[in-house]
Design a protein around this motif. Structure first.
Motif, PDB file in Angstrom:
ATOM      1  N   PRO A 129       0.840  -1.200   0.000  1.00  0.00           N
ATOM      2  CA  PRO A 129       0.000   0.000   0.000  1.00  0.00           C
ATOM      3  C   PRO A 129       0.873   1.248   0.000  1.00  0.00           C
ATOM      4  N   ARG A 130       0.441   2.248  -0.692  1.00  0.00           N
ATOM      5  CA  ARG A 130       1.250   3.468  -0.807  1.00  0.00           C
ATOM      6  C   ARG A 130       1.500   4.124   0.548  1.00  0.00           C
ATOM      7  N   GLU A 131       0.540   4.014   1.459  1.00  0.00           N
ATOM      8  CA  GLU A 131       0.691   4.656   2.762  1.00  0.00           C
ATOM      9  C   GLU A 131       0.519   3.666   3.900  1.00  0.00           C
ATOM     10  N   GLY A 132       0.935   2.430   3.672  1.00  0.00           N
ATOM     11  CA  GLY A 132       0.796   1.393   4.691  1.00  0.00           C
ATOM     12  C   GLY A 132       1.860   1.489   5.774  1.00  0.00           C
ATOM     13  N   VAL A 133       1.674   0.693   6.832  1.00  0.00           N
ATOM     14  CA  VAL A 133       2.620   0.609   7.945  1.00  0.00           C
ATOM     15  C   VAL A 133       2.730  -0.839   8.401  1.00  0.00           C
ATOM     16  N   ALA A 134       3.791  -1.133   9.164  1.00  0.00           N
ATOM     17  CA  ALA A 134       3.977  -2.410   9.864  1.00  0.00           C
ATOM     18  C   ALA A 134       3.924  -3.615   8.928  1.00  0.00           C
ATOM     19  N   SER A 135       4.431  -3.461   7.716  1.00  0.00           N
ATOM     20  CA  SER A 135       4.477  -4.549   6.730  1.00  0.00           C
ATOM     21  C   SER A 135       3.097  -5.081   6.373  1.00  0.00           C
ATOM     22  N   GLU A 136       2.052  -4.301   6.609  1.00  0.00           N
ATOM     23  CA  GLU A 136       0.706  -4.751   6.290  1.00  0.00           C
ATOM     24  C   GLU A 136       0.504  -4.781   4.776  1.00  0.00           C
ATOM     25  N   ASP A 137       0.106  -5.948   4.269  1.00  0.00           N
ATOM     26  CA  ASP A 137      -0.140  -6.148   2.846  1.00  0.00           C
ATOM     27  C   ASP A 137       1.089  -5.852   1.997  1.00  0.00           C
ATOM     28  N   VAL A 138       2.257  -6.126   2.544  1.00  0.00           N
ATOM     29  CA  VAL A 138       3.506  -6.044   1.788  1.00  0.00           C
ATOM     30  C   VAL A 138       3.881  -7.468   1.381  1.00  0.00           C
ATOM     31  N   VAL A 139       3.995  -7.723   0.075  1.00  0.00           N
ATOM     32  CA  VAL A 139       4.162  -9.085  -0.417  1.00  0.00           C
ATOM     33  C   VAL A 139       5.207  -9.116  -1.531  1.00  0.00           C
ATOM     34  N   ALA A 143      -5.038  -7.288  -6.719  1.00  0.00           N
ATOM     35  CA  ALA A 143      -6.481  -7.450  -6.546  1.00  0.00           C
ATOM     36  C   ALA A 143      -6.804  -7.904  -5.125  1.00  0.00           C
ATOM     37  N   GLU A 144      -5.983  -8.798  -4.596  1.00  0.00           N
ATOM     38  CA  GLU A 144      -6.206  -9.302  -3.237  1.00  0.00           C
ATOM     39  C   GLU A 144      -6.070  -8.182  -2.212  1.00  0.00           C
ATOM     40  N   ILE A 145      -5.034  -7.351  -2.344  1.00  0.00           N
ATOM     41  CA  ILE A 145      -4.839  -6.246  -1.402  1.00  0.00           C
ATOM     42  C   ILE A 145      -5.983  -5.250  -1.513  1.00  0.00           C
ATOM     43  N   ARG A 146      -6.391  -4.971  -2.739  1.00  0.00           N
ATOM     44  CA  ARG A 146      -7.470  -4.001  -2.919  1.00  0.00           C
ATOM     45  C   ARG A 146      -8.810  -4.512  -2.379  1.00  0.00           C
ATOM     46  N   SER A 147      -8.974  -5.826  -2.321  1.00  0.00           N
ATOM     47  CA  SER A 147     -10.218  -6.350  -1.746  1.00  0.00           C
ATOM     48  C   SER A 147     -10.307  -6.013  -0.260  1.00  0.00           C
ATOM     49  N   ARG A 148      -9.140  -5.877   0.388  1.00  0.00           N
ATOM     50  CA  ARG A 148      -9.105  -5.500   1.805  1.00  0.00           C
ATOM     51  C   ARG A 148      -8.987  -3.996   1.993  1.00  0.00           C
ATOM     52  N   ARG A 149      -8.469  -3.319   0.985  1.00  0.00           N
ATOM     53  CA  ARG A 149      -8.224  -1.877   1.082  1.00  0.00           C
ATOM     54  C   ARG A 149      -8.814  -1.168  -0.135  1.00  0.00           C
ATOM     55  N   PRO A 150     -10.131  -1.182  -0.276  1.00  0.00           N
ATOM     56  CA  PRO A 150     -10.725  -0.535  -1.450  1.00  0.00           C
ATOM     57  C   PRO A 150     -10.417   0.964  -1.462  1.00  0.00           C
ATOM     58  N   GLY A 151     -10.075   1.436  -2.636  1.00  0.00           N
ATOM     59  CA  GLY A 151      -9.824   2.868  -2.772  1.00  0.00           C
ATOM     60  C   GLY A 151      -8.419   3.304  -2.420  1.00  0.00           C
ATOM     61  N   GLU A 152      -7.522   2.360  -2.088  1.00  0.00           N
ATOM     62  CA  GLU A 152      -6.154   2.740  -1.746  1.00  0.00           C
ATOM     63  C   GLU A 152      -5.223   2.571  -2.938  1.00  0.00           C
ATOM     64  N   ALA A 153      -4.268   3.484  -3.034  1.00  0.00           N
ATOM     65  CA  ALA A 153      -3.237   3.375  -4.065  1.00  0.00           C
ATOM     66  C   ALA A 153      -2.166   2.380  -3.614  1.00  0.00           C
ATOM     67  N   LEU A 154      -1.499   1.760  -4.593  1.00  0.00           N
ATOM     68  CA  LEU A 154      -0.461   0.781  -4.314  1.00  0.00           C
ATOM     69  C   LEU A 154       0.859   1.244  -4.925  1.00  0.00           C
ATOM     70  N   VAL A 155       1.938   0.649  -4.437  1.00  0.00           N
ATOM     71  CA  VAL A 155       3.264   0.878  -5.001  1.00  0.00           C
ATOM     72  C   VAL A 155       3.878  -0.478  -5.318  1.00  0.00           C
ATOM     73  N   VAL A 156       4.474  -0.586  -6.492  1.00  0.00           N
ATOM     74  CA  VAL A 156       5.218  -1.779  -6.877  1.00  0.00           C
ATOM     75  C   VAL A 156       6.663  -1.351  -7.084  1.00  0.00           C
ATOM     76  N   GLU A 157       7.598  -2.039  -6.428  1.00  0.00           N
ATOM     77  CA  GLU A 157       8.993  -1.639  -6.532  1.00  0.00           C
ATOM     78  C   GLU A 157       9.900  -2.858  -6.557  1.00  0.00           C
ATOM     79  N   GLU A 158      11.104  -2.660  -7.067  1.00  0.00           N
ATOM     80  CA  GLU A 158      12.029  -3.784  -7.179  1.00  0.00           C
ATOM     81  C   GLU A 158      12.402  -4.318  -5.798  1.00  0.00           C
TER      82      GLU A 158
END
Length: 404
Positions: free
Chosen positions: A156-166, A179-194
């Motif tokens: 999650p773009r503004e997540g904490v404590a490794s929540e939904d970090v995969v 899709a799985e993360i968004r089912s728990r966090r509708p409306g939240e932006a995500l970040v994908v990084e190396e």
């Protein structure tokens, strides 16, 4: 002097660190929170003499209004990941020492942090390739042109404590995880990084606006992939000077310098690459251990800089002890039916403190995050082998039972 402390839920950092420190400094403390009942329900004397007022602390305008209608502030402070920008704006409104709200925003917003570091004049190989998946947009479309190698990490773009970090290994899995993360966090932006291979470390800093001091750091042991649960943090006094300098350069690029900051970075092939920046003191009782290791009034110093005071100019002595924190955690969902209670022990010169983080009888799913922690073992001793032996023996001799 009047201090306003902004908080969401009660934390050990506040109840065992900052509130006692404020009391020792003779401050009148008003806690502003959106969960006043939770703070008033904290046992012991942590909140003795502390005023608790309800406030929408996520809105800086509500904070300014609440403070303005109450008593004149001498400091506005928070140790919450979620409230640094709001606290900075409120403090600045009243002309008080504060973090730069823009730096607070950059560090909270992981996509903005990556953009800022990518644009900075940093050594080659330090910046991390990343892409933002804005709320409401299709990850497959957004990521089709992104230059992100596999394996990569989605969070999650503004997540904490490794929540939904995969950690994910290929494209189809990435889209499924989004899709799985968004089912728990509708409306939240995500970040994908190396994904950053190497050893994970922390760097703890404290600045007064003119001088920034490096307090030290921990080495972090994580759970097995694809999740990132912190299993143990061990004090590491010998971080390479070049790595520390690279981390500080990245903090400078973000505008981070005032107050406490907890930075996580990976050391790989001699490069220090920032994972995330938490613009507050380290938590999960690491701050309590850090104060013991340094043998200084750490929490008071953090509050003092928010009161406009300078940090002590004298060199700080190197810690004579070492320490670590170990976190037993739930691997399966269910009800906690057996677990040790609080303990304080001295084992062969090692001071051990165990504190439960989950009550017996509590039923929970598995989150694959720090929410799964059952307790924390905090240890301080003369050398690392002695500390490790004491912690390992303590954990092995106790039982945490989860009943499905």
């Amino acid at each position: 002097m009047q201090m306003y402390l902004l908080a969401l839920n009660p934390t050990d950092s506040v109840t065992e660190g900052f509130l006692p420190a404020a009391r020792r400094l003779g401050l009148a403390v008003t806690v502003l929170t959106d969960t006043p009942a939770a703070h008033r329900a904290v046992g012991g004397d942590a909140y003795a003499g502390v005023e608790v007022l309800e406030c929408d602390v996520r809105d800086f305008r509500a904070v300014v209004s609440r403070v303005s209608a109450h008593r004149r502030p001498d400091a506005v402070f928070s140790n919450s990941d979620h409230l640094q920008a709001q606290t900075a704006l409120a403090a600045a409104y009243f002309g008080l020492p504060a973090k730069d709200w823009r730096a607070a925003l950059r560090t909270k917003d992981k996509a903005e942090m990556r953009r800022c570091l990518a644009a900075a004049d940093l050594p080659a190989g330090v910046a991390v390739r990343a892409a933002e998946v804005p709320a409401g947009q299709d990850p497959a479309t957004v990521l089709a042109s992104a230059d992100i190698p596999f394996p990569c990490v989605v969070k999650p773009r503004e997540g904490v404590a490794s929540e939904d970090v995969v950690l994910v290994g290929e494209h189809a899995e990435l889209i499924a995880r989004c899709a799985e993360i968004r089912s728990r966090r509708p409306g939240e932006a995500l970040v994908v990084e190396e994904f950053l291979p190497g050893t994970l470390h922390t760097l703890e800093t404290l600045g007064d606006g003119a001088v920034r001091r490096v307090l030290g750091g921990f080495r972090t042991r994580l759970s097995a992939p694809p999740y990132f649960i912190e299993e143990r943090l061990t004090w590491e006094p010998g971080l390479p000077a070049a790595a520390v300098a690279e981390v500080l350069a990245q903090l400078d690029a973000l505008g981070v310098g005032f107050g406490a900051c907890h930075t996580e970075f990976v050391l790989s092939d001699g490069r220090a690459r920032v994972v995330e920046v938490n613009y507050r003191a380290i938590g999960d009782q690491c701050d309590l251990l850090l104060a013991d290791l340094l043998a200084v009034p750490l929490f008071e110093w953090i509050l003092r800089v928010h009161l406009g005071e300078r940090l002590p100019a004298d060199p700080w002595p190197a810690p004579a002890a070492t320490g670590c924190l170990s976190y037993p955690y739930a691997r399966t969902p269910g009800t906690l039916t057996a677990a040790p209670g609080p303990e304080d022990l001295d084992v062969d010169g090692v001071r051990l403190a165990y504190r439960p983080l989950r009550a017996i009888g509590t039923r929970r799913p598995v989150h694959h995050t720090n929410r799964d922690l059952l307790g924390v073992v905090r240890a301080l001793g003369p050398d690392r082998p002695a500390v490790d032996r004491a912690v390992d023996a303590f954990v092995a001799a106790r039982t945490w039972e989860i009943t499905p």
